[in-house]
Design a protein around this motif. Structure first.
Motif, PDB file in Angstrom:
ATOM      1  N   LEU A  35       0.822  -1.206   0.000  1.00 15.94           N
ATOM      2  CA  LEU A  35       0.000   0.000   0.000  1.00 15.94           C
ATOM      3  C   LEU A  35       0.858   1.259   0.000  1.00 15.94           C
ATOM      4  O   LEU A  35       0.515   2.258  -0.654  1.00 15.94           O
ATOM      5  N   ARG A  36       1.967   1.216   0.698  1.00 15.06           N
ATOM      6  CA  ARG A  36       2.846   2.385   0.698  1.00 15.06           C
ATOM      7  C   ARG A  36       3.501   2.586  -0.666  1.00 15.06           C
ATOM      8  O   ARG A  36       3.687   3.716  -1.120  1.00 15.06           O
ATOM      9  N   ILE A  37       3.857   1.492  -1.316  1.00 12.06           N
ATOM     10  CA  ILE A  37       4.417   1.604  -2.664  1.00 12.06           C
ATOM     11  C   ILE A  37       3.360   2.147  -3.626  1.00 12.06           C
ATOM     12  O   ILE A  37       3.649   3.000  -4.474  1.00 12.06           O
ATOM     13  N   ALA A  38       2.124   1.643  -3.495  1.00 11.18           N
ATOM     14  CA  ALA A  38       1.045   2.146  -4.351  1.00 11.18           C
ATOM     15  C   ALA A  38       0.775   3.623  -4.086  1.00 11.18           C
ATOM     16  O   ALA A  38       0.506   4.395  -5.025  1.00 11.18           O
ATOM     17  N   ALA A  39       0.845   4.036  -2.821  1.00  6.75           N
ATOM     18  CA  ALA A  39       0.663   5.459  -2.502  1.00  6.75           C
ATOM     19  C   ALA A  39       1.767   6.298  -3.133  1.00  6.75           C
ATOM     20  O   ALA A  39       1.515   7.385  -3.667  1.00  6.75           O
ATOM     21  N   ALA A  40       3.002   5.791  -3.085  1.00  5.39           N
ATOM     22  CA  ALA A  40       4.107   6.512  -3.721  1.00  5.39           C
ATOM     23  C   ALA A  40       3.898   6.594  -5.227  1.00  5.39           C
ATOM     24  O   ALA A  40       4.184   7.633  -5.849  1.00  5.39           O
ATOM     25  N   GLY A  41       3.418   5.510  -5.827  1.00  7.94           N
ATOM     26  CA  GLY A  41       3.141   5.532  -7.265  1.00  7.94           C
ATOM     27  C   GLY A  41       2.092   6.562  -7.629  1.00  7.94           C
ATOM     28  O   GLY A  41       2.233   7.284  -8.631  1.00  7.94           O
ATOM     29  N   ALA A  42       1.026   6.644  -6.824  1.00  8.78           N
ATOM     30  CA  ALA A  42      -0.018   7.637  -7.094  1.00  8.78           C
ATOM     31  C   ALA A  42       0.540   9.053  -6.967  1.00  8.78           C
ATOM     32  O   ALA A  42       0.178   9.953  -7.743  1.00  8.78           O
ATOM     33  N   ALA A  43       1.432   9.274  -5.988  1.00  9.91           N
ATOM     34  CA  ALA A  43       2.024  10.600  -5.821  1.00  9.91           C
ATOM     35  C   ALA A  43       2.920  10.958  -7.016  1.00  9.91           C
ATOM     36  O   ALA A  43       2.907  12.095  -7.491  1.00  9.91           O
ATOM     37  N   VAL A  44       3.696   9.987  -7.493  1.00  8.04           N
ATOM     38  CA  VAL A  44       4.563  10.239  -8.649  1.00  8.04           C
ATOM     39  C   VAL A  44       3.732  10.580  -9.887  1.00  8.04           C
ATOM     40  O   VAL A  44       4.097  11.454 -10.691  1.00  8.04           O
ATOM     41  N   GLU A  45       2.605   9.917 -10.047  1.00 13.45           N
ATOM     42  CA  GLU A  45       1.763  10.156 -11.212  1.00 13.45           C
ATOM     43  C   GLU A  45       1.187  11.563 -11.253  1.00 13.45           C
ATOM     44  O   GLU A  45       0.736  12.024 -12.305  1.00 13.45           O
ATOM     45  N   LEU A  46       1.183  12.250 -10.111  1.00 16.49           N
ATOM     46  CA  LEU A  46       0.638  13.610 -10.094  1.00 16.49           C
ATOM     47  C   LEU A  46       1.491  14.593 -10.886  1.00 16.49           C
ATOM     48  O   LEU A  46       1.037  15.698 -11.192  1.00 16.49           O
ATOM     49  N   VAL A  47       2.723  14.208 -11.209  1.00 12.24           N
ATOM     50  CA  VAL A  47       3.554  15.075 -12.059  1.00 12.24           C
ATOM     51  C   VAL A  47       2.927  15.202 -13.447  1.00 12.24           C
ATOM     52  O   VAL A  47       3.016  16.254 -14.089  1.00 12.24           O
ATOM     53  N   TYR A  48       2.289  14.133 -13.905  1.00  7.68           N
ATOM     54  CA  TYR A  48       1.685  14.147 -15.250  1.00  7.68           C
ATOM     55  C   TYR A  48       0.595  15.220 -15.375  1.00  7.68           C
ATOM     56  O   TYR A  48       0.660  16.043 -16.303  1.00  7.68           O
ATOM     57  N   PRO A  49      -0.421  15.253 -14.517  1.00  6.07           N
ATOM     58  CA  PRO A  49      -1.432  16.310 -14.682  1.00  6.07           C
ATOM     59  C   PRO A  49      -0.862  17.704 -14.462  1.00  6.07           C
ATOM     60  O   PRO A  49      -1.347  18.668 -15.069  1.00  6.07           O
ATOM     61  N   ALA A  50       0.174  17.829 -13.608  1.00  7.80           N
ATOM     62  CA  ALA A  50       0.782  19.150 -13.423  1.00  7.80           C
ATOM     63  C   ALA A  50       1.379  19.650 -14.741  1.00  7.80           C
ATOM     64  O   ALA A  50       1.205  20.819 -15.116  1.00  7.80           O
ATOM     65  N   GLY A  51       2.085  18.757 -15.445  1.00  4.63           N
ATOM     66  CA  GLY A  51       2.640  19.140 -16.737  1.00  4.63           C
ATOM     67  C   GLY A  51       1.571  19.449 -17.762  1.00  4.63           C
ATOM     68  O   GLY A  51       1.701  20.391 -18.562  1.00  4.63           O
ATOM     69  N   ARG A  52       0.505  18.665 -17.748  1.00  4.24           N
ATOM     70  CA  ARG A  52      -0.570  18.896 -18.719  1.00  4.24           C
ATOM     71  C   ARG A  52      -1.349  20.174 -18.410  1.00  4.24           C
ATOM     72  O   ARG A  52      -1.781  20.892 -19.318  1.00  4.24           O
ATOM     73  N   TYR A  53      -1.539  20.478 -17.118  1.00  2.00           N
ATOM     74  CA  TYR A  53      -2.154  21.765 -16.762  1.00  2.00           C
ATOM     75  C   TYR A  53      -1.326  22.916 -17.328  1.00  2.00           C
ATOM     76  O   TYR A  53      -1.863  23.896 -17.870  1.00  2.00           O
TER      77      TYR A  53
END
Length: 422
Positions: free
Chosen positions: A181-199
């Motif tokens: 679950l902690r690894i999955a949480a880290a993965g979700a946090a890393v993925e937030l870079v994508y919408p930031a770039g697209r915004y």
């Protein structure tokens, strides 16, 4: 798309499909009512579809060119991933009856997102082919609204997943579920870079933002985050096997480290070993746990034999902590080595006592201990004192005997003169 996309997307897609097959097997074997496992399987399938559909450049079009319905379908797979992950967490966090109610409500709420995206994209096509260039966002307001809806849903979904994973990791006692679950949480946090770039692509291009400069960064983080999700969500499935392998390697290492002490006792008293025992470390590869138990038992039996037929094997001490434990292991190893060197005791011979200075050095008391008066079994079970020193936990007992065996091996490697001087 750049060349790196053709490498990372197929590899990530393959990982998703492997995870999909890995979770599909238990569903086909009769776990179809497991809603959480079903949601996990759907999540991997949707991620695999997104990555597979994003790979061929001739279908998706140029990165900053015309957007088609194909591109919309790719992004809808992402929304499906977010939905399935949230449904999975709901079924993990709540009882079955409550989880079903909450899952239905969440599905109805999440259904608004794809419907909104489709409607906005359709309205955008009425003004001409949507383009991924936003130097003048006012030229295609519906497509800008479409991008905002998609990216906002992405951010909200990932934040909810990351928070739920991190929170649930604190509540579970299962180590691999917690790690996953902690690894999955880290993965979700890393993925937030994508919408930031697209915004930034949508709303900052008119102010000098260069989308081409950051496109690979945002898409690479999305792929990395998905891989972390795969690792995290599947950790409870493959993690116990990793622990089993590590445990087996630790047992085999302990088995080998016990050999010097066992071999010395075996040579003095061959009767402590089973007739079928070969003494080879390779023979223990089959049924290692049994052979490790046998070796520990034979070491205990050897210590008992020393107590009855040799010079004093020493007062076996309860292991301490850190440096104290190492000193006590050295003392016990020295006692065993002295007893073996003394040889069998002649009938009527006075037992050899432990030197007072050595006993005081390790904190066992002021007086010496004779063979027949060696440290008693604290548990009163008749087992050798070394067994009691290890405690009722077999793993702790093995760890203590390994310490003694390593100390015994070090002492045997020292020159005879050095040992005599000690």
């Amino acid at each position: 798309m750049t060349g790196i996309t053709h490498i990372r997307y197929p590899i990530a897609a393959l990982a998703c499909w492997i995870a999909f097959a890995y979770t599909l097997v238990p569903l086909l074997r009769g776990h179809r009512r497991n809603a959480g496992l079903t949601a996990l399987c759907v999540s991997f399938g949707c991620q695999g579809m997104y990555l597979a559909m994003s790979t061929p450049a001739r279908w998706t079009g140029t990165l900053f060119g015309t957007i088609t319905w194909y591109n919309v379908s790719v992004q809808l797979w992402i929304i499906a991933v977010l939905a399935s992950q949230q449904i999975l967490l709901i079924h993990w966090m709540y009882p079955r009856a409550e989880a079903r109610v909450r899952a239905r409500r969440r599905m109805l709420l999440l259904a608004v997102v794809p419907v909104t995206m489709v409607v906005l994209f359709f309205l955008a096509t009425l003004q001409g082919p949507p383009r991924n260039v936003f130097k003048h966002p006012g030229d295609q307001p519906f497509f800008v609204a479409y991008q905002a809806a998609y990216l906002t849903a992405f951010v909200v979904g990932k934040v909810l997943v990351a928070r739920a994973c991190w929170h649930f990791a604190k509540l579970t006692d299962h180590p691999w579920v917690r790690r996953g679950l902690r690894i999955a949480a880290a993965g979700a946090a890393v993925e937030l870079v994508y919408p930031a770039g697209r915004y930034a692509d949508v709303f900052l291009t008119q102010y000098g933002w260069n989308p081409l400069q950051w496109s690979d960064v945002s898409r690479t983080t999305l792929t990395i985050g998905m891989v972390l999700n795969i690792v995290g969500w599947t950790a409870p499935l493959w993690g116990p096997r990793v622990s089993a392998v590590r445990g087996w390697l630790a047992d085999y290492r302990s088995y080998r480290l016990l050999r010097p002490l066992w071999l010395a006792l075996h040579r003095a008293h061959p009767e402590i070993s089973l007739p079928s025992s070969t003494g080879s470390d390779l023979s223990a590869l089959y049924d290692l746990r049994f052979h490790l138990h046998r070796r520990v038992i034979e070491i205990r039996d050897g210590c008992l034999a020393l107590r009855g037929h040799h010079g004093d094997p020493g007062a076996v001490l309860s292991p301490g902590r850190g440096a104290a434990e190492e000193r006590q292991a050295e003392v016990e190893a020295a006692h065993i080595a002295a007893a073996l060197a003394a040889g069998p005791r002649v009938p009527g011979q006075v037992p050899v006592t432990v030197p007072e200075g050595r006993a005081a050095e390790d904190g066992s008391g002021g007086g010496g201990a004779a063979v027949d008066g060696a440290a008693p079994d604290p548990a009163g079970s008749g087992a050798p004192a070394s067994a009691a020193a290890g405690g009722p936990d077999f793993s702790a007992d093995v760890a203590w005997l390994v310490q003694v065996s390593r100390a015994f091996a070090r002492q045997r490697r020292r020159p005879t003169a050095a040992r005599a001087g000690e």
